[in-house]
Write a protein that holds these residues in place. Structure first.
Motif, PDB file in Angstrom:
ATOM      1  N   ASP A  54      -9.626  30.688 -37.812  1.00  0.00           N
ATOM      2  CA  ASP A  54      -8.453  30.696 -38.856  1.00  0.00           C
ATOM      3  C   ASP A  54      -7.405  32.164 -38.365  1.00  0.00           C
ATOM      4  OD1 ASP A  54      -6.684  31.481 -41.050  1.00  0.00           O
ATOM      5  OD2 ASP A  54      -8.236  31.638 -42.427  1.00  0.00           O
ATOM      6  N   ARG A  55      -6.295  31.788 -37.889  1.00  0.00           N
ATOM      7  CA  ARG A  55      -5.341  33.094 -37.620  1.00  0.00           C
ATOM      8  C   ARG A  55      -5.374  34.348 -38.414  1.00  0.00           C
ATOM      9  NH1 ARG A  55      -2.806  30.143 -33.516  1.00  0.00           N
ATOM     10  NH2 ARG A  55      -2.118  28.102 -33.858  1.00  0.00           N
ATOM     11  N   ARG A  56      -5.413  34.130 -39.515  1.00  0.00           N
ATOM     12  CA  ARG A  56      -5.439  35.229 -40.478  1.00  0.00           C
ATOM     13  C   ARG A  56      -6.434  36.206 -40.041  1.00  0.00           C
ATOM     14  NH1 ARG A  56      -4.974  31.630 -45.833  1.00  0.00           N
ATOM     15  NH2 ARG A  56      -6.825  30.688 -44.547  1.00  0.00           N
ATOM     16  N   TRP A  57      -7.822  35.904 -39.787  1.00  0.00           N
ATOM     17  CA  TRP A  57      -8.697  36.692 -39.589  1.00  0.00           C
ATOM     18  C   TRP A  57      -8.324  37.617 -38.168  1.00  0.00           C
ATOM     19  CZ3 TRP A  57     -11.678  38.415 -42.788  1.00  0.00           C
ATOM     20  CH2 TRP A  57     -12.335  37.625 -43.525  1.00  0.00           C
ATOM     21  N   VAL A  58      -7.624  36.974 -37.254  1.00  0.00           N
ATOM     22  CA  VAL A  58      -7.032  37.606 -36.123  1.00  0.00           C
ATOM     23  C   VAL A  58      -5.954  38.722 -36.743  1.00  0.00           C
ATOM     24  CG1 VAL A  58      -6.231  37.418 -33.844  1.00  0.00           C
ATOM     25  CG2 VAL A  58      -7.852  35.647 -34.727  1.00  0.00           C
ATOM     26  N   ILE A  59      -5.171  38.179 -37.384  1.00  0.00           N
ATOM     27  CA  ILE A  59      -4.293  39.187 -37.643  1.00  0.00           C
ATOM     28  C   ILE A  59      -4.755  40.407 -38.482  1.00  0.00           C
ATOM     29  CG2 ILE A  59      -2.156  39.332 -39.681  1.00  0.00           C
ATOM     30  CD1 ILE A  59      -1.614  36.459 -39.081  1.00  0.00           C
ATOM     31  N   VAL A  60      -5.915  40.004 -39.538  1.00  0.00           N
ATOM     32  CA  VAL A  60      -6.558  41.181 -40.047  1.00  0.00           C
ATOM     33  C   VAL A  60      -7.186  41.993 -39.208  1.00  0.00           C
ATOM     34  CG1 VAL A  60      -8.319  41.669 -41.697  1.00  0.00           C
ATOM     35  CG2 VAL A  60      -6.723  39.899 -42.206  1.00  0.00           C
ATOM     36  N   GLY A  61      -7.802  41.649 -38.165  1.00  0.00           N
ATOM     37  CA  GLY A  61      -8.438  42.344 -36.934  1.00  0.00           C
ATOM     38  C   GLY A  61      -7.521  43.272 -36.275  1.00  0.00           C
ATOM     39  N   CYS A  62      -6.036  42.657 -36.160  1.00  0.00           N
ATOM     40  CA  CYS A  62      -5.371  43.455 -35.493  1.00  0.00           C
ATOM     41  C   CYS A  62      -4.726  44.603 -36.208  1.00  0.00           C
ATOM     42  CB  CYS A  62      -3.930  42.746 -35.263  1.00  0.00           C
ATOM     43  SG  CYS A  62      -4.167  41.400 -33.590  1.00  0.00           S
ATOM     44  N   LEU A  63      -4.605  44.240 -37.633  1.00  0.00           N
ATOM     45  CA  LEU A  63      -4.152  45.255 -38.536  1.00  0.00           C
ATOM     46  C   LEU A  63      -5.257  46.320 -38.658  1.00  0.00           C
ATOM     47  CD1 LEU A  63      -2.598  42.953 -41.184  1.00  0.00           C
ATOM     48  CD2 LEU A  63      -1.248  44.538 -39.783  1.00  0.00           C
ATOM     49  N   ALA A  64      -6.358  45.956 -38.967  1.00  0.00           N
ATOM     50  CA  ALA A  64      -7.436  46.911 -39.164  1.00  0.00           C
ATOM     51  C   ALA A  64      -7.557  47.930 -37.595  1.00  0.00           C
ATOM     52  CB  ALA A  64      -8.764  46.349 -39.076  1.00  0.00           C
ATOM     53  N   GLY A  65      -7.252  47.203 -36.407  1.00  0.00           N
ATOM     54  CA  GLY A  65      -7.303  47.962 -35.256  1.00  0.00           C
ATOM     55  C   GLY A  65      -5.906  48.999 -35.282  1.00  0.00           C
ATOM     56  N   VAL A  66      -4.885  48.475 -35.718  1.00  0.00           N
ATOM     57  CA  VAL A  66      -3.890  49.504 -35.928  1.00  0.00           C
ATOM     58  C   VAL A  66      -4.219  50.828 -36.804  1.00  0.00           C
ATOM     59  CG1 VAL A  66      -1.536  49.804 -36.482  1.00  0.00           C
ATOM     60  CG2 VAL A  66      -2.172  47.662 -35.198  1.00  0.00           C
ATOM     61  N   ALA A  67      -4.865  50.351 -37.999  1.00  0.00           N
ATOM     62  CA  ALA A  67      -4.912  51.450 -38.923  1.00  0.00           C
ATOM     63  C   ALA A  67      -6.191  52.575 -38.333  1.00  0.00           C
ATOM     64  CB  ALA A  67      -5.454  50.650 -40.145  1.00  0.00           C
ATOM     65  N   ALA A  68      -7.041  51.814 -37.856  1.00  0.00           N
ATOM     66  CA  ALA A  68      -8.065  52.682 -37.035  1.00  0.00           C
ATOM     67  C   ALA A  68      -7.567  53.564 -35.948  1.00  0.00           C
ATOM     68  CB  ALA A  68      -9.316  51.980 -36.588  1.00  0.00           C
ATOM     69  N   PHE A  69      -6.793  53.137 -35.124  1.00  0.00           N
ATOM     70  CA  PHE A  69      -6.444  54.092 -33.837  1.00  0.00           C
ATOM     71  C   PHE A  69      -5.448  54.936 -34.449  1.00  0.00           C
ATOM     72  CE2 PHE A  69      -7.246  49.875 -31.643  1.00  0.00           C
ATOM     73  CZ  PHE A  69      -8.420  50.287 -31.221  1.00  0.00           C
ATOM     74  N   SER A  70      -4.464  54.443 -35.345  1.00  0.00           N
ATOM     75  CA  SER A  70      -3.620  55.307 -35.926  1.00  0.00           C
ATOM     76  C   SER A  70      -4.287  56.703 -36.743  1.00  0.00           C
ATOM     77  CB  SER A  70      -2.746  54.417 -37.122  1.00  0.00           C
ATOM     78  OG  SER A  70      -1.779  53.821 -36.514  1.00  0.00           O
ATOM     79  N   VAL A  94      -2.814  45.867 -30.145  1.00  0.00           N
ATOM     80  CA  VAL A  94      -2.994  45.145 -31.525  1.00  0.00           C
ATOM     81  C   VAL A  94      -1.504  45.169 -32.267  1.00  0.00           C
ATOM     82  CG1 VAL A  94      -5.364  45.191 -31.745  1.00  0.00           C
ATOM     83  CG2 VAL A  94      -4.115  47.258 -32.278  1.00  0.00           C
ATOM     84  N   ALA A  95      -0.891  46.416 -32.163  1.00  0.00           N
ATOM     85  CA  ALA A  95       0.170  46.502 -32.865  1.00  0.00           C
ATOM     86  C   ALA A  95       1.426  45.605 -32.295  1.00  0.00           C
ATOM     87  CB  ALA A  95       0.694  47.881 -32.681  1.00  0.00           C
ATOM     88  N   LEU A  96       1.476  45.494 -30.821  1.00  0.00           N
ATOM     89  CA  LEU A  96       2.762  44.676 -30.675  1.00  0.00           C
ATOM     90  C   LEU A  96       2.201  43.031 -30.279  1.00  0.00           C
ATOM     91  CD1 LEU A  96       3.802  47.206 -27.517  1.00  0.00           C
ATOM     92  CD2 LEU A  96       4.638  46.957 -29.969  1.00  0.00           C
TER      93      LEU A  96
END
Length: 200
Positions: A54-70, A94-96
């Motif tokens: 499910d692409r949405r899980w990958v999107i959530v993973g990317c967003l979580a990564g951006v939030a964590a690194f930020s 993940v952000a780009l």
């Protein structure tokens, strides 16, 4: 919109962040290159992963990564060039990359004839975010200091991740056999929709 907000704000204000944190403006420019390198390295693996789940899980993973690194960067830049460049490579990875996965997810729900309209609509929303992101992030810097840039990124991506998770409770994923493969779509021009192989 979320992709435009953070990817408009960080390149525009990273030199300000570098100056105020003592990292240096010239180093900040190199950090932008590190972000691009991170995106180059991970966008296709993430895209292929999104083809298989499910692409949405990958999107959530990317967003979580951006939030964590930020959040890590908001606490203060890491000591040493290698950790600093490493975290910016991960952030850029993940952000780009998640805009292209969002575009692939949207393409799963439209017929090929609608790809040009879809691409132009997504580009418009991205551009609104990219235009307002630097202004909003600058206000965050004024309030919270240099950490405000990445606090802004963490809040935006955390909010978008919560929205995506809520949407996953409202709509089932598109079956894998009905989904076209991932094609990385940069946020540049609605003409991308015309040359996208899924529009044929």
């Amino acid at each position: 919109m979320g992709a435009g907000l953070i990817n408009g704000a960080v390149p525009a204000l990273l030199p300000v962040w570098g100056d105020r944190t003592g990292t240096g403006v010239s180093t900040s420019v190199l950090l932008l290159s590190a972000m691009q390198l991170g995106s180059l390295l991970v966008q296709w693996p993430l895209g292929r992963l999104s083809d298989r789940t499910d692409r949405r899980w990958v999107i959530v993973g990317c967003l979580a990564g951006v939030a964590a690194f930020s959040a890590v960067l908001a606490a203060g830049p890491p000591k040493g060039d290698i950790p600093l460049f490493g975290i910016f490579m991960l952030l850029g990875g993940v952000a780009l990359s998640f805009y292209g996965i969002c575009a692939a997810h949207a393409a799963d729900h439209v017929p090929p004839s609608g790809m040009t309209r879809l691409a132009s609509g997504m580009l418009f929303i991205w551009a609104v975010g990219a235009a307002t992101g630097p202004f909003l992030a600058a206000q965050s810097i004024e309030i919270a200091g240099p950490a405000g840039l990445f606090l802004f990124c963490a809040v935006v991506t955390g909010g978008v991740a919560a929205f995506v998770l809520w949407r996953m409770t409202r709509r089932a994923p598109v079956p894998r056999e009905h989904r076209p493969g991932f094609v990385n779509l940069p946020a540049t021009s609605p003409s991308i929709g015309q040359i996208d192989p899924r529009s044929r």
